[in-house]
Design a protein around this motif. Structure first.
Motif, PDB file in Angstrom:
ATOM      1  N   GLU A 138      44.154  45.585  31.422  1.00  0.00           N
ATOM      2  CA  GLU A 138      42.725  45.843  31.645  1.00  0.00           C
ATOM      3  C   GLU A 138      41.953  44.544  31.824  1.00  0.00           C
ATOM      4  O   GLU A 138      41.113  44.435  32.726  1.00  0.00           O
ATOM      5  CB  GLU A 138      42.138  46.644  30.479  1.00  0.00           C
ATOM      6  N   THR A 141      42.992  42.766  35.120  1.00  0.00           N
ATOM      7  CA  THR A 141      42.432  43.534  36.238  1.00  0.00           C
ATOM      8  C   THR A 141      40.951  43.243  36.410  1.00  0.00           C
ATOM      9  O   THR A 141      40.466  43.035  37.528  1.00  0.00           O
ATOM     10  CB  THR A 141      42.661  45.046  36.018  1.00  0.00           C
ATOM     11  N   ARG A 142      40.224  43.195  35.310  1.00  0.00           N
ATOM     12  CA  ARG A 142      38.788  42.913  35.380  1.00  0.00           C
ATOM     13  C   ARG A 142      38.526  41.526  35.973  1.00  0.00           C
ATOM     14  O   ARG A 142      37.644  41.356  36.813  1.00  0.00           O
ATOM     15  CB  ARG A 142      38.161  43.020  33.990  1.00  0.00           C
ATOM     16  N   VAL A 144      40.586  39.775  37.978  1.00  0.00           N
ATOM     17  CA  VAL A 144      41.004  39.795  39.380  1.00  0.00           C
ATOM     18  C   VAL A 144      39.953  40.498  40.239  1.00  0.00           C
ATOM     19  O   VAL A 144      39.595  40.011  41.315  1.00  0.00           O
ATOM     20  CB  VAL A 144      42.389  40.467  39.526  1.00  0.00           C
ATOM     21  N   GLU A 145      39.458  41.631  39.780  1.00  0.00           N
ATOM     22  CA  GLU A 145      38.481  42.373  40.568  1.00  0.00           C
ATOM     23  C   GLU A 145      37.135  41.669  40.653  1.00  0.00           C
ATOM     24  O   GLU A 145      36.370  41.903  41.575  1.00  0.00           O
ATOM     25  CB  GLU A 145      38.315  43.783  39.998  1.00  0.00           C
ATOM     26  N   HIS A 146      36.853  40.799  39.706  1.00  0.00           N
ATOM     27  CA  HIS A 146      35.591  40.042  39.710  1.00  0.00           C
ATOM     28  C   HIS A 146      35.616  38.886  40.712  1.00  0.00           C
ATOM     29  O   HIS A 146      34.577  38.501  41.227  1.00  0.00           O
ATOM     30  CB  HIS A 146      35.309  39.501  38.302  1.00  0.00           C
ATOM     31  N   ARG A 147      36.793  38.336  40.971  1.00  0.00           N
ATOM     32  CA  ARG A 147      36.907  37.170  41.843  1.00  0.00           C
ATOM     33  C   ARG A 147      36.744  37.572  43.294  1.00  0.00           C
ATOM     34  O   ARG A 147      37.445  38.439  43.782  1.00  0.00           O
ATOM     35  CB  ARG A 147      38.265  36.476  41.664  1.00  0.00           C
ATOM     36  N   THR A 150      39.714  38.582  46.359  1.00  0.00           N
ATOM     37  CA  THR A 150      40.991  39.039  45.801  1.00  0.00           C
ATOM     38  C   THR A 150      41.233  40.467  46.245  1.00  0.00           C
ATOM     39  O   THR A 150      40.302  41.189  46.590  1.00  0.00           O
ATOM     40  CB  THR A 150      41.019  38.957  44.259  1.00  0.00           C
ATOM     41  N   ASP A 151      42.476  40.867  46.228  1.00  0.00           N
ATOM     42  CA  ASP A 151      42.837  42.217  46.668  1.00  0.00           C
ATOM     43  C   ASP A 151      42.596  43.249  45.603  1.00  0.00           C
ATOM     44  O   ASP A 151      42.557  44.420  45.874  1.00  0.00           O
ATOM     45  CB  ASP A 151      44.316  42.259  47.097  1.00  0.00           C
ATOM     46  N   GLY A 152      42.492  42.804  44.351  1.00  0.00           N
ATOM     47  CA  GLY A 152      42.217  43.723  43.248  1.00  0.00           C
ATOM     48  C   GLY A 152      43.262  44.654  42.965  1.00  0.00           C
ATOM     49  O   GLY A 152      44.062  45.272  43.070  1.00  0.00           O
TER      50      GLY A 152
END
Length: 152
Positions: A138, A141-142, A144-147, A150-152
């Motif tokens: 979690e 993932t948070r 990665v998704e914030h950057r 990125t592919d998330g």
């Protein structure tokens, strides 16, 4: 601590970007070694997983879905096609491009890879409890998704 002489300075041992990089290197080596037992690579797994989950696609769409460069998509698909794990057919709406589909042997191969990768994940995360593993996933993932980008 890394292998080598002496102890790393505290500021290096606690630098999140360095720790994430060290973990990524270790994870990539483990995954590569695991996939190699089935003559597979990470690109193979990503392409088969995309075809299984989202259905047939053009080579260009597969590249966009997986973040794999177009020339690498073509090379990996050639390897998968040689083993009858995917098949290409002309796109009825544009004969200049191919539509790629996963075959039944491709699905079976993907299932074997899933099992192997589950074992690799268990090996990688062995020091963590199931709750800690969920929390790590979690949190990463948070981040990665914030950057951006990125592919998330």
């Amino acid at each position: 601590m890394e292998i080598g002489e002496g102890k790393l300075p505290e500021r290096l041992r606690r630098l999140p970007s360095r720790l994430i990089n060290q973990l990524a290197l270790s994870a990539n080596r483990l995954v590569d070694r695991t996939l190699a037992t089935e003559r597979a690579r990470r690109y193979h797994y990503a392409l088969l997983a995309s075809l299984e989950e989202f259905g047939s696609a053009s080579q260009a769409d597969l590249g966009r879905r997986t973040g794999i460069d177009r020339s690498d998509v073509v090379a990996a698909l050639n390897e998968l096609a040689e083993r009858a794990l995917v098949e290409r057919s002309p796109d009825p709406s544009d004969r200049r491009r191919n539509i790629v589909s996963i075959t039944m042997p491709g699905r079976q191969h993907l299932d074997r890879l899933d099992g192997l990768l589950t074992g690799a994940q268990d090996e990688l995360l062995a020091p963590l409890s199931p709750d800690e593993r969920r929390q790590l996933i979690e949190l990463v993932t948070r981040v990665v998704e914030h950057r951006p980008g990125t592919d998330g």
